[in-house]
Design a protein around this motif. Sequence first.
Motif, PDB file in Angstrom:
ATOM      1  N   VAL A 161       0.854  -1.191   0.000  1.00  0.00           N
ATOM      2  CA  VAL A 161       0.000   0.000   0.000  1.00  0.00           C
ATOM      3  C   VAL A 161       0.885   1.234   0.000  1.00  0.00           C
ATOM      4  N   HIS A 162       0.639   2.137  -0.952  1.00  0.00           N
ATOM      5  CA  HIS A 162       1.441   3.354  -1.065  1.00  0.00           C
ATOM      6  C   HIS A 162       0.512   4.575  -1.056  1.00  0.00           C
ATOM      7  N   PRO A 163       0.154   5.066   0.131  1.00  0.00           N
ATOM      8  CA  PRO A 163      -0.705   6.249   0.195  1.00  0.00           C
ATOM      9  C   PRO A 163       0.089   7.525  -0.109  1.00  0.00           C
ATOM     10  N   GLY A 164      -0.629   8.520  -0.633  1.00  0.00           N
ATOM     11  CA  GLY A 164      -0.078   9.857  -0.711  1.00  0.00           C
ATOM     12  C   GLY A 164      -0.410  10.602   0.576  1.00  0.00           C
ATOM     13  N   LEU A 165      -0.509  11.912   0.482  1.00  0.00           N
ATOM     14  CA  LEU A 165      -0.825  12.713   1.662  1.00  0.00           C
ATOM     15  C   LEU A 165      -2.248  12.434   2.132  1.00  0.00           C
ATOM     16  N   MET A 166      -2.407  12.283   3.433  1.00  0.00           N
ATOM     17  CA  MET A 166      -3.712  12.011   4.021  1.00  0.00           C
ATOM     18  C   MET A 166      -3.930  12.925   5.221  1.00  0.00           C
ATOM     19  N   ARG A 167      -5.185  13.222   5.468  1.00  0.00           N
ATOM     20  CA  ARG A 167      -5.524  14.084   6.606  1.00  0.00           C
ATOM     21  C   ARG A 167      -5.719  13.214   7.845  1.00  0.00           C
ATOM     22  N   THR A 168      -4.598  12.877   8.474  1.00  0.00           N
ATOM     23  CA  THR A 168      -4.616  12.027   9.667  1.00  0.00           C
ATOM     24  C   THR A 168      -4.294  12.802  10.945  1.00  0.00           C
ATOM     25  N   GLY A 169      -3.982  14.091  10.828  1.00  0.00           N
ATOM     26  CA  GLY A 169      -3.521  14.836  11.993  1.00  0.00           C
ATOM     27  C   GLY A 169      -2.090  14.520  12.360  1.00  0.00           C
ATOM     28  N   SER A 170      -1.356  13.854  11.458  1.00  0.00           N
ATOM     29  CA  SER A 170       0.010  13.411  11.775  1.00  0.00           C
ATOM     30  C   SER A 170       0.992  14.563  11.918  1.00  0.00           C
ATOM     31  N   HIS A 171       0.617  15.758  11.424  1.00  0.00           N
ATOM     32  CA  HIS A 171       1.525  16.902  11.579  1.00  0.00           C
ATOM     33  C   HIS A 171       1.760  17.238  13.049  1.00  0.00           C
ATOM     34  N   ARG A 172       0.851  16.816  13.922  1.00  0.00           N
ATOM     35  CA  ARG A 172       1.038  17.055  15.358  1.00  0.00           C
ATOM     36  C   ARG A 172       2.099  16.141  15.951  1.00  0.00           C
ATOM     37  N   GLN A 173       2.243  14.940  15.380  1.00  0.00           N
ATOM     38  CA  GLN A 173       3.151  13.945  15.935  1.00  0.00           C
ATOM     39  C   GLN A 173       4.456  13.829  15.153  1.00  0.00           C
ATOM     40  N   ALA A 174       4.481  14.314  13.912  1.00  0.00           N
ATOM     41  CA  ALA A 174       5.710  14.278  13.126  1.00  0.00           C
ATOM     42  C   ALA A 174       6.793  15.090  13.823  1.00  0.00           C
ATOM     43  N   GLU A 175       8.055  14.812  13.495  1.00  0.00           N
ATOM     44  CA  GLU A 175       9.184  15.507  14.103  1.00  0.00           C
ATOM     45  C   GLU A 175       9.854  16.400  13.067  1.00  0.00           C
ATOM     46  N   PHE A 176      10.275  17.581  13.515  1.00  0.00           N
ATOM     47  CA  PHE A 176      10.793  18.595  12.602  1.00  0.00           C
ATOM     48  C   PHE A 176      12.170  19.060  13.049  1.00  0.00           C
ATOM     49  N   GLY A 177      13.038  19.277  12.055  1.00  0.00           N
ATOM     50  CA  GLY A 177      14.385  19.753  12.326  1.00  0.00           C
ATOM     51  C   GLY A 177      14.736  20.923  11.438  1.00  0.00           C
ATOM     52  N   GLY A 178      15.907  21.540  11.673  1.00  0.00           N
ATOM     53  CA  GLY A 178      16.276  22.750  10.943  1.00  0.00           C
ATOM     54  C   GLY A 178      15.445  23.905  11.453  1.00  0.00           C
ATOM     55  N   ASP A 179      14.827  24.660  10.545  1.00  0.00           N
ATOM     56  CA  ASP A 179      13.886  25.718  10.922  1.00  0.00           C
ATOM     57  C   ASP A 179      12.555  25.031  11.213  1.00  0.00           C
ATOM     58  N   THR A 180      12.349  24.618  12.461  1.00  0.00           N
ATOM     59  CA  THR A 180      11.216  23.753  12.782  1.00  0.00           C
ATOM     60  C   THR A 180       9.871  24.404  12.475  1.00  0.00           C
ATOM     61  N   ALA A 181       9.751  25.702  12.720  1.00  0.00           N
ATOM     62  CA  ALA A 181       8.475  26.371  12.448  1.00  0.00           C
ATOM     63  C   ALA A 181       8.171  26.372  10.959  1.00  0.00           C
ATOM     64  N   ALA A 182       9.189  26.671  10.150  1.00  0.00           N
ATOM     65  CA  ALA A 182       8.981  26.703   8.708  1.00  0.00           C
ATOM     66  C   ALA A 182       8.713  25.307   8.151  1.00  0.00           C
ATOM     67  N   GLU A 183       9.438  24.310   8.656  1.00  0.00           N
ATOM     68  CA  GLU A 183       9.217  22.940   8.192  1.00  0.00           C
ATOM     69  C   GLU A 183       7.808  22.474   8.574  1.00  0.00           C
ATOM     70  N   PHE A 184       7.390  22.789   9.802  1.00  0.00           N
ATOM     71  CA  PHE A 184       6.044  22.448  10.236  1.00  0.00           C
ATOM     72  C   PHE A 184       5.021  23.148   9.349  1.00  0.00           C
ATOM     73  N   GLY A 185       5.309  24.372   8.965  1.00  0.00           N
ATOM     74  CA  GLY A 185       4.374  25.141   8.145  1.00  0.00           C
ATOM     75  C   GLY A 185       4.115  24.493   6.798  1.00  0.00           C
ATOM     76  N   TRP A 186       5.185  24.142   6.059  1.00  0.00           N
ATOM     77  CA  TRP A 186       4.951  23.585   4.717  1.00  0.00           C
ATOM     78  C   TRP A 186       4.348  22.189   4.798  1.00  0.00           C
ATOM     79  N   PHE A 187       4.796  21.377   5.779  1.00  0.00           N
ATOM     80  CA  PHE A 187       4.305  20.006   5.857  1.00  0.00           C
ATOM     81  C   PHE A 187       2.829  19.972   6.245  1.00  0.00           C
ATOM     82  N   SER A 188       2.453  20.740   7.250  1.00  0.00           N
ATOM     83  CA  SER A 188       1.064  20.714   7.702  1.00  0.00           C
ATOM     84  C   SER A 188       0.131  21.311   6.646  1.00  0.00           C
ATOM     85  N   THR A 189       0.641  22.283   5.883  1.00  0.00           N
ATOM     86  CA  THR A 189      -0.152  22.864   4.805  1.00  0.00           C
ATOM     87  C   THR A 189      -0.410  21.834   3.717  1.00  0.00           C
ATOM     88  N   ALA A 190       0.654  21.169   3.251  1.00  0.00           N
ATOM     89  CA  ALA A 190       0.509  20.176   2.180  1.00  0.00           C
ATOM     90  C   ALA A 190      -0.348  18.997   2.620  1.00  0.00           C
TER      91      ALA A 190
END
Length: 326
Positions: A186-215
């Motif tokens: 099974v190869h899903p694309g982007l899904m609305r699972t709320g996973s942006h809350r649990q994913a981990e972010f590095g570098g500019d964490t706010a900016a990385e969180f911004g693009w990932f949660s938006t997409a």
Amino acid sequence: MSKRSRLPRRAKGPGALVTGGSRGLGLFMARQLAERGCIVTIAARDAGELERAATQLREGTGATVRTAVCDRAAVRALVREVHQRDGLDLVIANAGVIQVAPVAAVGAAEFGDAMDTMFYGALHTSLEALPYLKETRGRLGLIGSVGGLLGVPHLLPYSCAKAAVGALAEGLHAEAAASGVSVTAVHPGLMRTGSHRQAEFGGDTAAEFGWFSTAAGAPLLSMDAERAARRIVDAVIQRRARLVLTTPAKAAQLAHGVAPGLTTRLSGVAARLLPSAAERGALRQGAEAGEPRNPIAKLVRAWGSARNDRAVRRANQHEPGPRTSS
């Protein structure tokens, strides 16, 4: 619901096991299996999450077991327990972690974590379940990702691990067929699972969180996770060899297959649009990563992630926990 979307009744079972089943896509798949009459066991690392998930599943459908899928002995005990109690007709290996950062902001340890949970977790689950599934001519589903079909910038640990899961699923499908066991990749694309809350972010964490949660929540790019769970469970029960979900994921798979060099170059263009800060440091979960500082970026994130934010509580993603997300 058609008969083709249900498992045959047995004196014991049908029994089903979902790893990474305490939240997100795993929880939605467990609900689908319970609705089809399965006795469902969900496994995950966090006891609190498992307890909340149990209240969301129909009473009497099975059990929750605290298990780290990177520990093969623990997985062996889990699978044996489910087999002895309920029978084992269907297994879905879903446990995963998401790390969002430029490669310069992560190290070998992050790649190792991703491989331990996603690839070795799927491998341990498969190897321990297959002997029992051969007895029932059962079904095995391995959750990969479109990120495993092509390398995705700022998601490289995830992409590498999911690519290995995809190869494992295809190889097992070929080898297990003679014994009557089906294996679905099974190869899903982007899904609305709320996973942006649990994913981990590095570098500019706010900016990385911004693009990932938006997409992950943008209309047209992402898919409702409950609908995705229904289609995945259908595919596993119907013994399909492969399922790719979302139109953008199918398009990306086709483009990469036809013109891999061009697709890779276009990924390089996309990478230049992503946050450039690559300072090493501890990764932060999305609930703690902060909002983008740019006002326009804030507005874009609010628009794109609104649907994903609504999925947080329904998917049991509302509190940060150990890294076992999907």
